[in-house]
Scaffold this active site. Structure first.
Site, PDB file in Angstrom:
ATOM      1  N   ASP A 140      33.553  34.138  34.567  1.00  0.00           N
ATOM      2  CA  ASP A 140      34.495  33.803  33.505  1.00  0.00           C
ATOM      3  C   ASP A 140      33.789  32.889  32.514  1.00  0.00           C
ATOM      4  O   ASP A 140      32.988  32.034  32.908  1.00  0.00           O
ATOM      5  CB  ASP A 140      35.727  33.086  34.075  1.00  0.00           C
ATOM      6  CG  ASP A 140      36.623  34.008  34.881  1.00  0.00           C
ATOM      7  OD1 ASP A 140      36.619  35.223  34.626  1.00  0.00           O
ATOM      8  OD2 ASP A 140      37.342  33.501  35.758  1.00  0.00           O
ATOM      9  N   ASP A 158      39.871  40.145  32.503  1.00  0.00           N
ATOM     10  CA  ASP A 158      41.139  39.431  32.694  1.00  0.00           C
ATOM     11  C   ASP A 158      42.087  39.692  31.529  1.00  0.00           C
ATOM     12  O   ASP A 158      43.297  39.859  31.725  1.00  0.00           O
ATOM     13  CB  ASP A 158      40.902  37.923  32.828  1.00  0.00           C
ATOM     14  CG  ASP A 158      40.048  37.553  34.020  1.00  0.00           C
ATOM     15  OD1 ASP A 158      40.029  38.319  35.009  1.00  0.00           O
ATOM     16  OD2 ASP A 158      39.390  36.498  33.966  1.00  0.00           O
TER      17      ASP A 158
END
Length: 182
Positions: A140, A158
């Site tokens: 991320d 995501d």
């Protein structure tokens, strides 16, 4: 064995999954290798070498704007870092089961407003599954913060999952599923 002909929305949806996975993985490679690795005084890896190397980069962050950073975070849990376990296999298996169910739904749909968000969810989930196989965690790096509130770091996969779910919910609340859109 007889194969059922897929509808146009289903066929395009399956192709979109591939495109979403490629977009997610390329974004991770570019950010990790051409933003973060040089900041660590290391030479960026080419795409093939990157897939062969499973070493996680350390926490590193760049301020892009007053409300957005690129920050390297390894998520071993699910969305927003929940359920951190250190063992990627339960989440890999769960993700693959969910993707199988959604792929079954996708192959049966004739409705564009179902096929596109389903493709987003499946493509995003599979992009994160690839990370779990590759690194044992999800990479991320999109890090937003505003007025002291800090949103958990996330990635393109995501975003695809979240937007796809919202579209499916909106579709189920405001549109009839009886109509054929072929």
């Amino acid at each position: 064995m007889k194969f059922k002909k897929l509808s146009k929305p289903s066929t395009i949806g399956l192709l979109l999954i591939i495109g979403f996975i490629i977009t997610d993985q390329l974004s991770k490679w570019v950010i990790l290798e051409y933003m973060f690795r040089p900041a660590l005084n290391a030479e960026p890896l080419g795409l093939i070498a990157w897939f062969q190397d499973s070493i996680r980069l350390p926490l590193i962050s760049f301020e892009v704007t007053s409300f957005f950073n690129l920050t390297m975070v390894w998520n071993e849990g699910v969305s927003f870092g929940l359920f951190q376990s250190g063992n990627p296999w339960p989440l890999i298996i769960l993700s693959l089961v969910i993707c199988s169910v959604f792929t079954g739904w996708l192959t049966k749909t004739k409705i564009w407003r179902e096929s596109i968000p389903l493709s987003m969810i499946i493509g995003g989930a599979l992009g994160n599954v690839i990370d779990r196989f590759h690194f044992g965690a999800v990479a991320d790096f999109l890090d937003f913060h505003l007025f002291g509130a800090h949103y958990p770091a996330f990635n393109i996969a995501d975003s695809l999952i979240s937007v796809g779910i919202v579209i499916l919910i909106v579709n189920s609340l405001f549109f009839s599923s009886d109509k054929k859109e072929d």
